[in-house]
Structures are given as structure tokens and as C-alpha cells.
Design a protein around this motif. Structure first.
Motif, mmCIF file in Angstrom:
data_model
loop_
_atom_site.group_PDB
_atom_site.id
_atom_site.type_symbol
_atom_site.label_atom_id
_atom_site.label_comp_id
_atom_site.label_asym_id
_atom_site.label_seq_id
_atom_site.Cartn_x
_atom_site.Cartn_y
_atom_site.Cartn_z
ATOM 1 N N ILE A 208 10.097 2.658 0.065
ATOM 2 C CA ILE A 208 9.288 1.552 0.582
ATOM 3 C C ILE A 208 9.183 0.451 -0.470
ATOM 4 C CG2 ILE A 208 6.963 0.920 1.326
ATOM 5 C CD1 ILE A 208 6.867 3.719 2.656
ATOM 6 N N GLU A 209 9.095 0.861 -1.754
ATOM 7 C CA GLU A 209 9.046 -0.168 -2.797
ATOM 8 C C GLU A 209 10.348 -0.972 -2.814
ATOM 9 O OE1 GLU A 209 7.893 1.078 -6.724
ATOM 10 O OE2 GLU A 209 7.971 -0.976 -7.482
ATOM 11 N N LEU A 210 11.474 -0.300 -2.529
ATOM 12 C CA LEU A 210 12.738 -1.030 -2.408
ATOM 13 C C LEU A 210 12.636 -2.103 -1.330
ATOM 14 C CD1 LEU A 210 15.774 1.422 -2.616
ATOM 15 C CD2 LEU A 210 15.151 -0.385 -4.184
ATOM 16 N N GLY A 211 11.972 -1.744 -0.228
ATOM 17 C CA GLY A 211 11.764 -2.712 0.844
ATOM 18 C C GLY A 211 10.951 -3.894 0.349
ATOM 19 N N LEU A 212 9.930 -3.593 -0.447
ATOM 20 C CA LEU A 212 9.098 -4.645 -1.017
ATOM 21 C C LEU A 212 9.940 -5.544 -1.929
ATOM 22 C CD1 LEU A 212 6.098 -5.563 -1.224
ATOM 23 C CD2 LEU A 212 5.923 -4.178 -3.272
ATOM 24 N N PHE B 99 16.090 6.913 4.552
ATOM 25 C CA PHE B 99 14.704 6.940 5.022
ATOM 26 C C PHE B 99 14.412 8.129 5.936
ATOM 27 C CE2 PHE B 99 10.911 5.398 7.196
ATOM 28 C CZ PHE B 99 10.193 4.926 6.120
ATOM 29 N N THR B 100 15.333 8.433 6.850
ATOM 30 C CA THR B 100 15.044 9.471 7.841
ATOM 31 C C THR B 100 14.863 10.843 7.209
ATOM 32 O OG1 THR B 100 17.411 9.649 8.152
ATOM 33 C CG2 THR B 100 16.192 8.439 9.813
ATOM 34 N N GLU B 101 15.579 11.108 6.118
ATOM 35 C CA GLU B 101 15.519 12.447 5.535
ATOM 36 C C GLU B 101 14.658 12.483 4.276
ATOM 37 O OE1 GLU B 101 16.804 15.352 6.587
ATOM 38 O OE2 GLU B 101 17.696 14.526 8.386
ATOM 39 N N ALA B 102 13.915 11.407 4.013
ATOM 40 C CA ALA B 102 13.098 11.382 2.798
ATOM 41 C C ALA B 102 11.862 12.234 3.011
ATOM 42 C CB ALA B 102 12.709 9.949 2.470
ATOM 43 N N THR B 103 11.784 13.375 2.310
ATOM 44 C CA THR B 103 10.673 14.285 2.552
ATOM 45 C C THR B 103 9.569 14.134 1.510
ATOM 46 O OG1 THR B 103 12.211 15.861 1.629
ATOM 47 C CG2 THR B 103 11.667 16.107 3.943
ATOM 48 N N GLY B 104 9.927 13.969 0.239
ATOM 49 C CA GLY B 104 8.900 13.890 -0.802
ATOM 50 C C GLY B 104 8.091 12.607 -0.689
ATOM 51 N N ASP B 105 6.808 12.675 -1.075
ATOM 52 C CA ASP B 105 5.947 11.494 -0.991
ATOM 53 C C ASP B 105 6.410 10.389 -1.937
ATOM 54 O OD1 ASP B 105 4.393 12.602 0.922
ATOM 55 O OD2 ASP B 105 2.927 13.435 -0.473
ATOM 56 N N VAL C 291 0.825 -1.204 0.000
ATOM 57 C CA VAL C 291 0.000 0.000 0.000
ATOM 58 C C VAL C 291 0.862 1.257 0.000
ATOM 59 C CG1 VAL C 291 -1.652 1.331 1.360
ATOM 60 C CG2 VAL C 291 -1.956 -1.120 1.081
ATOM 61 N N SER C 292 1.902 1.266 0.857
ATOM 62 C CA SER C 292 2.705 2.483 0.979
ATOM 63 C C SER C 292 3.568 2.736 -0.250
ATOM 64 C CB SER C 292 3.609 2.408 2.204
ATOM 65 O OG SER C 292 2.883 2.024 3.319
ATOM 66 N N SER C 293 3.806 1.715 -1.059
ATOM 67 C CA SER C 293 4.646 1.932 -2.241
ATOM 68 C C SER C 293 3.780 2.254 -3.457
ATOM 69 C CB SER C 293 5.510 0.708 -2.509
ATOM 70 O OG SER C 293 4.699 -0.404 -2.812
ATOM 71 N N HIS C 294 2.489 2.502 -3.208
ATOM 72 C CA HIS C 294 1.549 2.720 -4.311
ATOM 73 C C HIS C 294 2.009 3.791 -5.305
ATOM 74 C CE1 HIS C 294 -2.126 3.646 -6.450
ATOM 75 N NE2 HIS C 294 -1.971 4.900 -6.089
ATOM 76 N N LEU C 295 2.407 4.970 -4.782
ATOM 77 C CA LEU C 295 2.798 6.088 -5.654
ATOM 78 C C LEU C 295 3.904 5.686 -6.605
ATOM 79 C CD1 LEU C 295 2.972 9.298 -3.452
ATOM 80 C CD2 LEU C 295 1.581 8.894 -5.480
ATOM 81 N N SER C 296 4.916 5.054 -6.028
ATOM 82 C CA SER C 296 6.077 4.675 -6.819
ATOM 83 C C SER C 296 5.712 3.602 -7.841
ATOM 84 C CB SER C 296 7.174 4.187 -5.874
ATOM 85 O OG SER C 296 8.170 3.555 -6.577
ATOM 86 N N ARG C 297 4.908 2.609 -7.429
ATOM 87 C CA ARG C 297 4.522 1.550 -8.358
ATOM 88 C C ARG C 297 3.716 2.119 -9.511
ATOM 89 N NH1 ARG C 297 0.997 -1.566 -6.430
ATOM 90 N NH2 ARG C 297 0.819 -0.715 -4.325
ATOM 91 N N ALA C 298 2.808 3.052 -9.189
ATOM 92 C CA ALA C 298 1.968 3.635 -10.230
ATOM 93 C C ALA C 298 2.812 4.425 -11.223
ATOM 94 C CB ALA C 298 0.912 4.537 -9.592
ATOM 95 N N LYS C 299 3.825 5.126 -10.727
ATOM 96 C CA LYS C 299 4.589 5.995 -11.608
ATOM 97 C C LYS C 299 5.620 5.236 -12.435
ATOM 98 C CE LYS C 299 6.961 10.143 -12.325
ATOM 99 N NZ LYS C 299 7.617 11.299 -11.793
#
Lengths: 348, 332
Positions: B300-304, B287-293, B56-64
């Protein structure tokens, strides 16, 4: 299971329950203290923890709990409403401010600077780095230590023909943001191809984790150059070079030079304090300097918290600033302090 | 003996008359059943929630980026362009190097400890090895920075580049420039980290091989080594493979020690001396400094992706175990 075993188990359960009760009682006892949660930048963490500690000693009823999880994390938690205020090394973008339900105010707290550190065979003194040279090295267009651009800025220094090994931060960090913000102003190529940010797509180089990772790589790799926070270089006795400022002078970073850069920028400081002071005008301004900010919501519904935060801000801008130099942070210029004191009344 | 007795009990057919609920509760069977079932189901639930959250959290990246995420190699948080190829490559290469170095070493040590060493010595060394397995990874990272990296830059690297670098075919893996940090250094540090797992588990497995197996081989006229290599090791190979995959799992997910010695440069390079990057390392670093959605979503997709890689490799491991088990018992 034998009877004996069962008894021991029951005993340990009773002990556990007792412990829980005691812990709960202890928590309830501390109910008189006002707990304020904050999270964000790691760069100012040493001074923030000092401030929050000293402030708590003077006002035992207020405890500010600050987690140094990084600027990005601080902004995210502030937007999600899980902390009372945030902290960041880079000002929030318009886009980020737009995501917030309430208006968010920026309060500069201290100043920091970034310095180039290097390991070049046969060079012991301070090297001069022109803006063109630093940008060229990090873009990968200047690849040898005896490049004309470096030779020109360092008359009398015998530079070797070794390859330059570029080292940068691998973790997202405010230090990288300040450094790349400077590079974006120093070079149009950098601005258009690479840009500025806490993490970026580095054209060349090795990544080291944290100031200590960069320092470790630079110390170990002949012909390398990296960048670290001024406070880190000073407290660890790491030699660093001079950088050319906007007026063309080569300056070695020190606290006075950083404050000068801030004073230079203070004249046209915008009302929301979101300003970059890299490459600030002024002969004595060190060019890779930056504010770091506290991010405070303009509306705080809990009156107790609101008063405590406002009081802390006043204290931080006054007495709090005295602790800066001991920890190698530059003080805010007077003009900025005056402007911030006025802005505190916007918190309602 | 007691364990086999309980197994016998469980395997025995249920008593003729139905036992009362109270009776069963009193003996703890039902209670134990419910408790263990809950915990086992908890694992399943945890895994599925993990995948769901990542998905779910990697949705933006997967869609793009879609499938291009796996194929492109730009990672640019400023211009919001993300591709995972260099990270996948780095993760696979460092883990492969680690296993190539650690498996022969670990297996040989395990054989020595279980078959050849005196019992006392074997027990002492195993205790030390178990200690090594418990050392936090950041300690191995420090060891890497201060010992392995300088050694690679000044000694091992130049020797390998000077010798293997000129050999056709494999020469391309050993080309300069050599910074001391890179795929090979990360692989070596990982090998040091996973070797204790291989030794410890393999030794235990080898020790469970029945003595009759050894005696039978010796009685047939085999030498001690022949008995070990042709009878004992094949008998234990399922367990040994298990230890290797445990090691692989640790190597794939290792973060701290790798990021300290790999150079953190997301490039695909044939040379093992080139700096690289792994999935776990980049997530921890950025991860800690990742500001953009979109940026956060890509991380997160990398984690997937890492989860999928572990899943696929574990699946392959199962297949391999099934395949070797089928041939088991008839070692050629």
C-alpha cells in the motif's frame, strides 16, 4: 432545455425506475435460495466451480458463490468475516490462526503438482532434474546447461553450454508456494537464504505473470527453465521434465504419483491436516505435490448454512472426488478421506 | 457562436432587482450551481479519501522502514524486508523511454494531420487513432509478448548492442544480456500505448489555432513549414504539453501491458535491456496473495509512492506550463 428534451428525460427516468423495480423483484424471488459466500485460491478454481455447480444442480436451494481472488485474499476475507469459508493453497500459519475469533478447520480437497518446463536447444526428450540441480539453478549457482550436476543426471543427452535463463512466477501464487516449499526441503541454502512463500525474493531470473506468462517466456527464450502447475502443462500439451524424489528416483509427474505422495504423507497426517507433502517419502511419490485446502470456521451460527456446508463437504469427499481426474486433479487418498469425514463433526 | 453567447450572458452584470428564489430555480441556474458544485467537491473528497486511506493503511510499513523505504532495494516478503527503490527506478525509466519515443512521433503526426493532410484524410485517421486510444491495455501486452519481445531479442536488441553499445557514455545503456523483455521493451510498448493520446489531443489543439495566425505568418513571407513550426506550434504549446502529461500519467500507472514485457525483476540496472519492475506492476502481481500485515502495508505504501510521484510530476507540469505561457505570444 426545450420541452421535448425534458419529456424524453422524464420518459427515460420512468423506464429506469421500472427496470430497478423489476430487478428488485427478481432478487426478492430468489430469497428461497441459501447463498453461501466463499473466496480464495485460484489453483483449484476449475474443480471448485465444477463442484459448486453440480452440487447446486442436485440441491437447488443451496448456492455457493466462490470468488477465486487468491489464497492470501481468501484468508484475509475469512479473518474479516466477510465470507462463510475460505480456500488456500498454503495452510494458514499459527500466527494467522491466532488472529481468528473462531477456530478454523482445514479440509484438504484435491491435490496438485508443479512441474519443470524448459526450452533447451537440441534436447527433445525428458530431462532429469536432481533436487540439487533445481535448487542450484534457482539459486543462481548453476548457470550453464552443461553443468556437471545436470550432465550426471542425464546420461546420453548432449546438453549445450548455453546460459540458463531462469523463469519464475511474478504474481503471488500457490504454485510458487509449493515450488519454494519443495526447494526449501531440497536445499538448506534455499531454506536459509530465500525461504518459501507465495511471493519471494528470487535470487535470479525473469518473472512471468501466471502459468501462461511463464510458459510464454519459456517458449520464447532459448535456454530457459520455468515451473507450471501440472494441470496447466497437461491441458496445454507443454512438455515437462522428471524430478528426483526423496527416494532418489526420477519421476515424471502424473496423477497417480501425486496421490502416492499424499498417501505417503497420510500416515503421519496431523489432526488439523496442515501438512506439506513436498518431498514425501515413497519410491512412487512425486516430490513437488501439495494439498489445497478449504478453510472452514468450526462455529457457524446460522444453522442452515452450517448444515449445507457440512453436507457439501461430505458430498465433496465422496461423489465429488470423481470429477477430479477429468480436470487433471489427483484424488485424495482413502486414508485422508476417512480422516476428513470424521473431522466434519467438529463443525458446530 | 452559441457558446460565446452563453459566456457573454454569464459575464454580464447581474440584473438590477434581486430575482426570486423560485425564478432562479425555474431557470435552473441555482440547481445547476449546486449540482456541479457537489460533483466538483466530490472529486476533492475522493482524492483526499484516497490519500487518507493509503496513508493510514501503510502505517506499519512507514513506521518500520521510514525514509529507508525509498533507498533500499530488497523486496523480500519471506523475511519481511521491503524497499521501493527498484520499483521507483523502473517506473521512471519506462515512462521516460516511452515519452522520448512517443513525443516526437506523436507531435509530428499531429502536425501532419492538422496542418498538411487533407481534411477528409485527417478526420479518418483521427477516428482510427481515437480507436487505438480505447484499446484495452492487456491487448497491447499481448502485442508486446508476441511481436515486440521476439523482435527485440532477435533483431533490434543485437543491432543496438552491437552499435550503440560501444559508444562512450551512452554505451552503458545498451549492454547485454538481452532477453527480449526489459526496460526498453516496456518503454516501447508504453510508447505505442500513449502515442494516440498525444496525437489526438495535440491535433485538436493545433486545429483551434486561429487561421489569422497562419495567414499573418504567410503574409509576412514565411513558408508553410515556418508558419507551422514558428507560429502555430508555439501558439498551441500549452495544449501540446497537456497531451504529453496525459501520456505520462498513463505511462506511470500502466500495469498489465508493462508486467507482461518488463521481466518483473526488482533490480536497478543501467542497461535498458535488463529486466526490471514497476510500482503498478508489483502491486497488481502481489496484492492478491499478500498475507502478512507488514507485506500488505508495504504494498500500500508503494501505492502511496506512486500517487506522490504522479502528484509531483503533475506539479512540475503545471510549473512548466506557467513558465512557457509567460513566454507565450513572443515566440523567438
Amino acid at each position: 432545455m426545450t420541452e421535448d428534451n425534458f419529456n424524453t428525460m422524464r420518459k427515460s427516468l420512468v423506464v429506469l425506475l421500472l427496470l430497478f423495480t423489476l430487478a428488485a423483484a427478481a432478487v426478492a424471488q430468489s430469497g428461497g435460495t441459501l447463498l453461501i459466500n466463499a473466496a480464495g485460491a485460484t489453483f483449484p478454481y476449475p474443480i471448485y466451480s465444477k463442484w459448486f455447480d453440480v452440487y447446486h444442480t442436485a440441491h437447488s436451494n443451496v448456492q455457493i458463490n466462490y470468488q477465486s481472488i487468491g489464497s492470501g485474499g481468501g484468508i484475509r476475507q475469512l479473518l474479516a468475516g466477510t465470507v462463510d469459508f475460505g480456500a488456500s493453497d498454503a495452510p494458514m500459519t499459527d500466527d494467522q490462526l491466532g488472529q481468528s475469533k473462531v477456530k478454523i478447520l482445514h479440509f484438504p480437497t484435491v491435490l496438485g503438482a508443479v512441474v519443470p518446463t524448459y526450452n533447451v536447444a537440441g534436447v527433445s526428450g525428458d530431462l532429469n532434474f536432481s533436487q540439487k540441480a533445481i535448487a542450484g539453478i534457482y539459486l543462481g549457482t548453476i548457470t550453464k546447461w552443461n553443468d556437471p550436476e545436470l550432465v550426471k543426471a542425464n546420461p546420453g543427452v548432449k546438453l549445450p553450454g548455453d546460459d540458463i535463463v531462469v523463469v519464475h512466477r511474478s504474481d503471488g501464487s500457490g504454485t510458487s508456494f509449493i515450488f519454494t516449499d519443495f526447494l526449501s526441503k531440497a536445499s538448506d541454502d534455499w531454506k536459509n537464504k530465500v525461504g518459501k512463500g507465495a511471493s519471494i525474493n528470487w535470487p535470479v531470473g525473469l518473472g512471468g505473470k501466471g502459468n501462461e506468462g511463464v510458459t510464454g517466456l519459456v517458449k520464447q527464450t532459448p535456454g530457459s527453465i520455468g515451473y507450471v502447475e501440472l494441470i496447466y502443462a497437461v491441458s496445454n500439451n507443454i512438455p515437462y521434465g522428471k524430478v528426483q524424489n526423496a527416494a532418489g528416483k526420477f519421476l515424471k509427474a502424473d496423477l497417480a504419483g501425486v496421490t502416492a505422495a499424499a498417501a505417503g504423507a497420510a500416515k503421519d497426517m496431523p489432526d488439523d491436516f496442515r501438512v506439506s507433502i513436498t518431498n514425501a517419502p515413497g519410491v512412487t511419490s512425486y516430490p513437488i505435490s501439495s494439498f489445497t485446502w478449504l478453510l472452514i470456521p468450526a462455529q457457524i451460527s446460522d444453522a442452515g448454512k452450517r448444515d449445507a456446508i457440512k453436507d457439501f463437504l461430505k458430498w465433496m469427499l465422496g461423489d465429488g472426488q470423481k470429477f477430479n481426474e477429468g480436470l487433471s486433479y489427483a484424488q485424495l487418498p482413502k486414508a485422508v478421506v476417512g480422516k476428513e469425514l470424521k473431522a466434519i463433526s467438529q463443525i458446530q | 457562436m452559441s457558446t460565446s453567447a452563453t459566456t457573454m450572458d454569464r459575464a454580464a452584470p447581474p440584473e438590477a432587482g434581486p430575482r426570486s428564489l423560485f425564478h432562479r430555480l425555474r431557470h435552473g441556474d441555482e440547481v445547476a450551481h449546486v449540482i456541479t458544485l457537489t460533483f466538483a467537491a466530490g472529486i476533492l473528497l475522493l482524492t483526499s479519501m484516497l490519500v487518507y486511506e493509503l496513508w493510514v493503511s501503510s502505517h506499519l510499513s512507514r513506521a518500520k522502514f521510514g525514509w529507508n523505504f525509498f533507498a533500499t532495494s530488497t523486496w523480500d516478503p519471506v523475511f519481511d524486508d521491503f524497499g521501493a527503490a527498484p520499483y521507483i527506478y523502473g517506473t521512471l525509466v519506462t515512462s521516460a523511454v516511452a515519452l522520448i519515443l512517443a513525443v516526437p512521433l506523436g507531435l509530428a503526426a499531429a502536425i501532419f494531420l492538422s496542418e498538411l493532410a487533407p481534411r477528409k484524410m485527417s478526420d479518418t485517421i483521427s477516428f482510427l487513432i481515437d480507436l487505438l486510444a480505447a484499446v484495452p491495455s492487456v491487448i497491447y501486452g499481448v502485442l508486446g509478448i508476441f511481436v515486440v519481445v521476439p523482435l527485440m531479442r532477435t533483431t533490434v536488441g543485437p543491432i543496438l548492442i552491437g552499435s550503440l553499445g560501444h559508444v562512450p557514455l551512452i554505451g552503458q545503456f545498451f549492454k547485454g544480456p538481452n532477453y527480449g523483455v526489459g526496460f526498453l521493451t516496456a518503454g516501447i510498448v508504453l510508447a505505442i500505448m500513449v502515442v494516440p493520446f498525444i496525437i489526438s489531443v495535440s491535433r485538436e489543439v493545433l486545429l483551434t489555432v486561429p487561421r489569422e495566425q497562419r495567414e499573418a505568418a504567410l503574409a509576412l513571407g514565411a513558408t508553410r513549414w515556418e508558419a507551422t513550426w514558428k507560429v502555430v506550434v508555439p501558439w498551441a504549446r500549452t495544449g501540446i504539453l497537456g497531451s504529453v502529461f496525459l501520456a505520462l500519467a498513463r505511462a506511470l500507472g500502466e500495469t498489465m501491458a508493462v508486467t507482461m514485457v518488463i521481466g518483473n525483476n526488482p533490480k536497478i540496472a543501467a542497461s535498458l535491456f535488463a529486466p526490471g519492475y514497476t510500482i503498478a506492476a508489483v502491486i497488481a502481481n502481489e496484492f492478491t496473495e499478500a498475507t502478512g500485515d507488514l507485506y500488505l502495508s508495504a504494498l500500500i505504501e508503494l501505492g502511496l509512492v506512486l500517487f506522490l510521484m504522479t502528484f509531483i510530476l503533475n506539479g512540475l507540469a503545471r510549473l512548466l506550463i506557467v513558465a512557457t505561457e509567460r513566454g507565450g505570444g513572443h515566440p523567438s
